[in-house]
Design a protein around this motif. Structure first.
Motif, short mmCIF file in Angstrom:
data_model
loop_
_atom_site.label_atom_id
_atom_site.label_comp_id
_atom_site.label_asym_id
_atom_site.label_seq_id
_atom_site.Cartn_x
_atom_site.Cartn_y
_atom_site.Cartn_z
N ALA A 274 -33.92 7.38 -61.09
CA ALA A 274 -34.83 7.37 -59.93
C ALA A 274 -34.03 7.04 -58.68
CB ALA A 274 -35.94 6.33 -60.13
N VAL A 275 -34.61 7.30 -57.53
CA VAL A 275 -33.94 7.05 -56.24
C VAL A 275 -34.88 6.27 -55.32
CG1 VAL A 275 -32.43 9.07 -56.31
CG2 VAL A 275 -34.75 9.27 -55.34
N ILE A 276 -34.30 5.70 -54.28
CA ILE A 276 -35.08 5.08 -53.20
C ILE A 276 -35.22 6.12 -52.10
CG2 ILE A 276 -35.12 3.30 -51.41
CD1 ILE A 276 -35.62 2.12 -54.11
N LEU A 277 -36.45 6.38 -51.68
CA LEU A 277 -36.72 7.32 -50.59
C LEU A 277 -37.21 6.53 -49.38
CD1 LEU A 277 -38.47 10.75 -50.74
CD2 LEU A 277 -39.25 9.06 -49.08
N ALA A 278 -36.57 6.74 -48.23
CA ALA A 278 -36.96 6.07 -46.99
C ALA A 278 -37.47 7.12 -46.00
CB ALA A 278 -35.78 5.32 -46.39
N ALA A 279 -38.65 6.90 -45.46
CA ALA A 279 -39.25 7.83 -44.48
C ALA A 279 -39.54 7.05 -43.21
CB ALA A 279 -40.52 8.44 -45.05
N ASP A 280 -38.94 7.48 -42.11
CA ASP A 280 -38.99 6.70 -40.87
C ASP A 280 -39.56 7.56 -39.74
OD1 ASP A 280 -38.59 4.76 -39.01
OD2 ASP A 280 -36.40 4.84 -39.01
N TYR A 281 -40.60 7.05 -39.06
CA TYR A 281 -41.12 7.76 -37.89
C TYR A 281 -40.07 7.75 -36.79
CZ TYR A 281 -46.04 8.26 -39.31
OH TYR A 281 -47.20 8.64 -39.91
N SER A 282 -39.88 8.89 -36.16
CA SER A 282 -38.91 9.00 -35.08
C SER A 282 -39.60 8.75 -33.74
CB SER A 282 -38.28 10.40 -35.08
OG SER A 282 -37.49 10.60 -33.93
N GLN A 283 -39.16 7.70 -33.05
CA GLN A 283 -39.63 7.39 -31.69
C GLN A 283 -41.16 7.42 -31.59
OE1 GLN A 283 -37.53 10.60 -29.85
NE2 GLN A 283 -35.64 9.44 -29.64
N ILE A 284 -41.81 6.81 -32.57
CA ILE A 284 -43.28 6.90 -32.63
C ILE A 284 -43.96 6.29 -31.41
CG2 ILE A 284 -43.48 4.81 -34.04
CD1 ILE A 284 -45.90 6.15 -35.41
N GLU A 285 -43.42 5.18 -30.91
CA GLU A 285 -44.09 4.53 -29.78
C GLU A 285 -43.99 5.37 -28.51
OE1 GLU A 285 -42.63 0.52 -29.58
OE2 GLU A 285 -43.94 -0.14 -31.21
N LEU A 286 -42.85 6.04 -28.31
CA LEU A 286 -42.72 6.91 -27.14
C LEU A 286 -43.63 8.12 -27.26
CD1 LEU A 286 -38.85 6.81 -26.57
CD2 LEU A 286 -40.64 5.64 -25.27
N ARG A 287 -43.82 8.62 -28.47
CA ARG A 287 -44.73 9.75 -28.68
C ARG A 287 -46.18 9.33 -28.44
NH1 ARG A 287 -41.96 13.98 -31.51
NH2 ARG A 287 -39.84 13.31 -31.96
N VAL A 288 -46.51 8.12 -28.89
CA VAL A 288 -47.86 7.60 -28.62
C VAL A 288 -48.06 7.42 -27.12
CG1 VAL A 288 -49.35 5.57 -28.88
CG2 VAL A 288 -48.16 6.50 -30.86
N ARG B 87 -48.02 -7.36 -19.27
CA ARG B 87 -47.09 -6.61 -20.12
C ARG B 87 -47.71 -6.34 -21.48
NH1 ARG B 87 -43.55 -10.33 -17.88
NH2 ARG B 87 -43.36 -11.53 -19.81
N THR B 88 -48.45 -7.33 -21.99
CA THR B 88 -49.14 -7.16 -23.27
C THR B 88 -50.18 -6.06 -23.17
OG1 THR B 88 -48.81 -9.50 -23.74
CG2 THR B 88 -50.46 -8.36 -25.05
N ALA B 89 -50.88 -6.00 -22.03
CA ALA B 89 -51.89 -4.96 -21.81
C ALA B 89 -51.26 -3.57 -21.84
CB ALA B 89 -52.61 -5.18 -20.48
N MET B 90 -50.06 -3.46 -21.29
CA MET B 90 -49.37 -2.16 -21.27
C MET B 90 -48.90 -1.76 -22.67
SD MET B 90 -46.89 -2.76 -18.00
CE MET B 90 -47.47 -3.57 -16.51
N ASN B 91 -48.41 -2.76 -23.40
CA ASN B 91 -47.77 -2.46 -24.68
C ASN B 91 -48.73 -2.30 -25.85
OD1 ASN B 91 -46.53 -4.29 -27.26
ND2 ASN B 91 -45.48 -2.41 -26.70
N THR B 92 -49.79 -3.11 -25.87
CA THR B 92 -50.65 -3.15 -27.05
C THR B 92 -51.27 -1.81 -27.42
OG1 THR B 92 -51.10 -5.51 -26.81
CG2 THR B 92 -52.72 -4.22 -28.03
N PRO B 93 -51.81 -1.02 -26.47
CA PRO B 93 -52.37 0.27 -26.88
C PRO B 93 -51.33 1.17 -27.54
CG PRO B 93 -53.08 -0.30 -24.66
CD PRO B 93 -52.03 -1.29 -25.04
N ILE B 94 -50.06 1.02 -27.13
CA ILE B 94 -48.99 1.86 -27.68
C ILE B 94 -48.56 1.32 -29.05
CG2 ILE B 94 -46.66 2.73 -27.28
CD1 ILE B 94 -47.23 2.09 -24.23
#
Length: 880
Positions: free
Chosen positions: A651-665, A793-800
């Motif tokens: 068996a193997v370990i598979l890693a799946a990582d979102y690319s730049q998800i916060e910038l896309r959001v 700053r929290t208001a700006m970041n939290t929705p993302i």
């Protein structure tokens, strides 16, 4: 109208006094309420004591009035009302509407002018009138029929003025109040008056000359050279000040006294608002009732043992509140001391051995049998170790409480029982004892009662919590995301992740050798031996023996924290060695030794605890051990991942990582055309930003430019300041500010979003993600700059960040469904920020690569594509 009584209230004055008199109160939603509360208590006192037949509350309509035409500096020095106060005025207006009390404001005029005009009308009708205000100017309205009530000590005391009281206090008639203000001025309204003339001098002049006009007609009779000089030089100011202080009594009102007729209020309108504002202490004064906390000691509990099961059918009627009493917080293989069930048939307590009953086990595992369970994941994992797969959980008060107020940490069952079930139950500490005094429970009536009380709390709280979730548009978030996710996380905790103990021991040896080598190098550079882990001894070596510049001192001596050492690093070779020594020391103690301590004796796996209710943004975290914070910037830290291996052979370990998800959001939420275009055309976003910020072509972008652009991109997501960016990039604040300005010029939609989300947060008191997850920001209108800035700053970041967290959670739920539907043997092991880790049999590798990519990239539909990077390896380290 002789039997009638008119009450006029200066809305702005009373609200302001209430605001400053009371501490800054806020509701559980983060809405400030101290001014509203103070205003309400005064209003209730007026209604109860005065019993008015007519009542009206007047407000200032805006900043500019007709007085500014004559004197532009009118009220010019008055500080802007704090946002914490301003945002309460709409609530006060809503409160008055609920009380069916007339309110009025008129553009270009002040509340004083509205009240002055109405008191004149009332005087002509012989109507008894009382004016409630904190403003002494209103004393000019006192007449035979009109009395003025001045608030004192905030709003807790009131001084009543009729003609006699006014004369006794000042020896003045009402019309002389404007002369008093003409001479002494009024600093609060920026009315100048005459310099050097205070209340005492002004009263002396008026007692002698009666009016401002007479003072100037008899100036020679004024004693005191300096006073006479000031009066002479400031004659125009005196007359202007008198005019400014004069309340207009013929304002063009579109409201009359008859419209202020008051027939009382409707309890049905007032009580719900009081409950929403959490005015429980005065709820009974308006006909509401504070629900009494009930004593739970007296109710019948049917105990079911392995021998006495005739009542089991009644116990297993759904829907039911279920509580499983687990002894230890480390609930992996922790003993279970009983089961409590509360349903329409009553209260039932099942002793531990009943779990062996096939009927009970079948009910627990039946997805069609509805159960309400506090901390469902914890319960699920505990039962998993008993070979029971808990199904059918449709409500969890623990998760519901978190969604309603994610910044609060009080989600324990006692708090929930009190807040949502109106009952008080003992905590485990009260029942079992604390620390060394903690004792394991014994079967008996007291344990039966304690466990049953928890089921009762869940049963009572459920409907109240469900209604709150519906009201805040959070029902779907619980039902479709957080509850299914808790089941997925429970399965992941139970499954665990395999650890190669030999690899860990080998790393331990290597790290120990490296630490010993570093220790010798540090001693050689210092020219002496000392305890490197002692801040005192280290400080003496660095600052006294080696004479390095002192950057910071503490009460106990020299500071040697990481910030100080990083600044000193260019000064001496020893500093870099010490920093490296500390990093390796933490790796050794926290991660190598720490992991070895928590490897499960039987499974040889690490069973981490996924925390679903810790982060206010909705992000998951892991504890015991924390597998999300293994430091990977340091190669020695990254190597720790070599110890995490597949459970099975082949068996193997598979890693799946979102690319730049916060910038896309961010691109989706802000709708910036350039940002959306960049992602849709699959540009490298950091290169694209470098092109825009540095005004160069793509082939002219250097690695330094791209690194700077990357720091700006991710910094913007977190509401970074020019100072923060300057520290990250080691540049001046001016340069950092220029980068940020150019970024916003390139992506104006981002700037607009940042401004809009902060303004909306100031109005609402919270921000939301795309799935309606809320985060309350009680500091968003704070007068303290630092607190307010952090909230902004929290208001700006939290929705993302919150939306990104919701996306990966959805992916986990969907992935779990797909694994089951496709009958796959692959297992989801870990979630680390934007990454999912799987244990995959080699025969499923290609299928899983495609499936994971498809599920994660389609977790949520955005205006830009979600992208996932998938990699595999023999260990977690190799997969990255």
């Amino acid at each position: 109208m002789s039997n009638n009584k008119l009450i006029l209230i200066d809305g702005n004055s009373i609200a302001s006094r209430a605001f400053y008199a009371l501490p800054l109160l806020s509701s559980e939603k983060g809405v400030y309420t101290n001014a509203v509360y103070g205003f309400t208590t005064m209003l209730l006192r007026i209604l109860e004591e005065e019993k008015p037949t007519h009542i009206l509350v007047a407000f200032d309509a805006g900043k500019v009035t007709f007085r500014h035409t004559d004197y532009k500096a009118y009220k010019g020095k008055r500080q802007k009302s704090p946002n914490e106060l301003s945002e309460q005025f709409p609530i006060i207006r809503e409160l008055l509407d609920a009380f069916s009390i007339e309110r009025y404001e008129l553009e270009g005029y002040e509340a004083d002018d509205i009240i002055g005009t109405l008191t004149k009308q009332a005087d002509t009708q012989g109507l008894t009138t009382k004016v409630f205000t904190g403003d002494k100017d209103m004393l000019q309205l006192v007449s035979e029929h009109t009395h003025v009530a001045l608030t004192r000590k905030g709003i807790s005391e009131v001084e009543y003025y009729d003609l006699e009281a006014l004369y006794n206090k000042y020896e003045l008639k009402p019309n002389q109040i404007v002369d008093l203000k003409g001479l002494m001025g009024d600093a609060s309204d920026n009315i100048p008056g005459v310099p050097g003339v205070g209340e005492k001098t002004a009263l002396k002049l008026l007692h002698q000359f009666e009016t401002v006009e007479n003072v100037y007609e008899h100036l020679d009779g004024v004693s005191g050279k300096k006073l006479k000089e000031n009066l002479t030089n400031h004659k125009d100011d005196a007359f202007m000040s008198k005019d400014l202080a004069t309340i207009l009594r013929e304002a063009p009102l579109e409201v009359n006294i008859e419209q202020a007729k008051y027939d009382g209020y409707d309890v049905e309108k007032v009580v719900p608002l009081f409950k929403e504002l959490e005015f429980n202490s005065i709820l009974e004064r308006v006909g509401g009732t504070v629900e009494e906390e009930e004593d739970l000691e007296e109710y019948d509990i049917i105990t079911i043992t392995e021998q006495e099961q005739d009542q089991l059918d009644n116990a297993l009627v759904s829907p039911a509140a279920l509580h499983v009493e687990i002894w230890d917080d480390q609930y992996h293989q922790a003993p279970i001391y009983g089961y409590a069930i509360r349903n329409e048939k009553g209260h039932f307590y099942l002793t531990p051995e009943v779990v062996n009953n096939p009927t009970f086990k079948a009910w627990l595992e039946n997805p069609d049998q509805e159960k309400w369970v506090y901390h469902a994941k914890r319960t699920q994992v505990a039962l998993k170790w008993k070979n029971i797969d808990l199904q059918g959980v449709t409500f969890d008060p623990f998760l519901a409480s978190y969604l309603l107020n994610p910044s609060d940490s009080g989600y324990n069952i006692q708090t929930i029982a009190k807040a949502y079930g109106n009952i008080t139950i003992n905590s485990d500490e009260q029942f079992y004892g604390k620390g060394a005094k903690r004792q394991q429970p014994e079967q008996g009536d007291t344990l039966t009662q304690h466990v049953s009380n928890k089921a009762e709390a869940v049963y009572r709280a459920k409907d109240h919590l469900a209604a709150k979730l519906e009201e805040h548009e959070l029902s779907s978030l619980l039902k479709d995301l957080e509850l299914p996710l808790s089941q997925v996380l429970g399965q992941m905790e139970y499954e665990g992740i395999s650890v190669d103990i030999d690899t860990l021991h080998q790393m331990e040896t290597e790290l120990q050798e490296r630490l010993e080598g570093l220790t010798k190098e540090i001693y050689d550079l210092a020219g002496t031996t000392f305890n490197i882990n002692s801040p005192k001894q280290l400080g003496e070596v660095l600052f006294e023996k080696l004479n390095l510049p002192v950057i910071k001192k503490t009460k106990t001596g020299y500071s040697t924290n990481a910030d100080v050492l990083e600044k000193l690093e260019p000064q001496h070779e020893i500093v870099g060695k010490i920093l490296h020594y500390r990093q390796l020391g933490k790796l050794h103690s926290t991660y190598i030794e720490g992991l070895l301590k928590v490897v499960h004796e039987d499974t040889k796996k690490v069973h981490t605890n996924f925390q679903q209710t810790i982060a206010a943004t909705g992000r998951l975290s892991s504890t015991d051990p924390n597998l999300q914070n293994i430091p990977i910037r340091l190669e020695e830290g990254r190597k720790i991942r070599k110890a995490f291996v597949p459970t099975r052979d082949n068996a193997v370990i598979l890693a799946a990582d979102y690319s730049q998800i916060e910038l896309r959001v961010l691109a989706h939420i802000c709708g910036d055309n350039e940002l959306i275009k960049a992602f849709n055309e699959e540009m490298d976003i950091h290169t694209k930003t470098a092109v825009d910020v540095f005004h160069v072509s793509e082939d002219e972008v250097t690695s330094l430019m791209r690194r700077t652009a990357k720091a700006v991109n991710f910094g913007i997501v977190y509401g970074i300041s020019d100072y923060g960016l300057s520290q990250n990039l080691n540049i001046t604040r001016k340069e950092a500010g220029q980068f940020i300005d150019r970024y916003f010029e390139s992506y104006p939609g981002v700037k607009q979003f940042m401004e809009d989300v902060v303004q909306q947060a100031k109005k609402d008191g919270y921000v939301t993600t795309l799935l309606h997850r809320r985060r309350y920001l009680p500091e968003i209108n704070n007068r303290n700059f630092n607190r307010r800035s952090f909230a902004e700053r929290t208001a700006m970041n939290t929705p993302i960040q919150g939306t990104a967290a919701d996306i990966i959670k959805k992916a986990m739920v969907h992935m779990d469904q797909q694994l089951k539907e496709n009958n796959l043997k692959s297992k989801l092991l870990l979630q680390v920020h934007d990454e999912l880790i799987f244990d995959v049999p080699k025969e499923e590798e290609e299928q899983m690569k495609a499936l994971v990519t498809e599920v994660m990239e389609s977790a949520m539909s955005l205006s830009v594509p979600l992208k996932v990077d998938v990699s595999v390896g023999n260990t977690w380290y190799d997969a990255k």
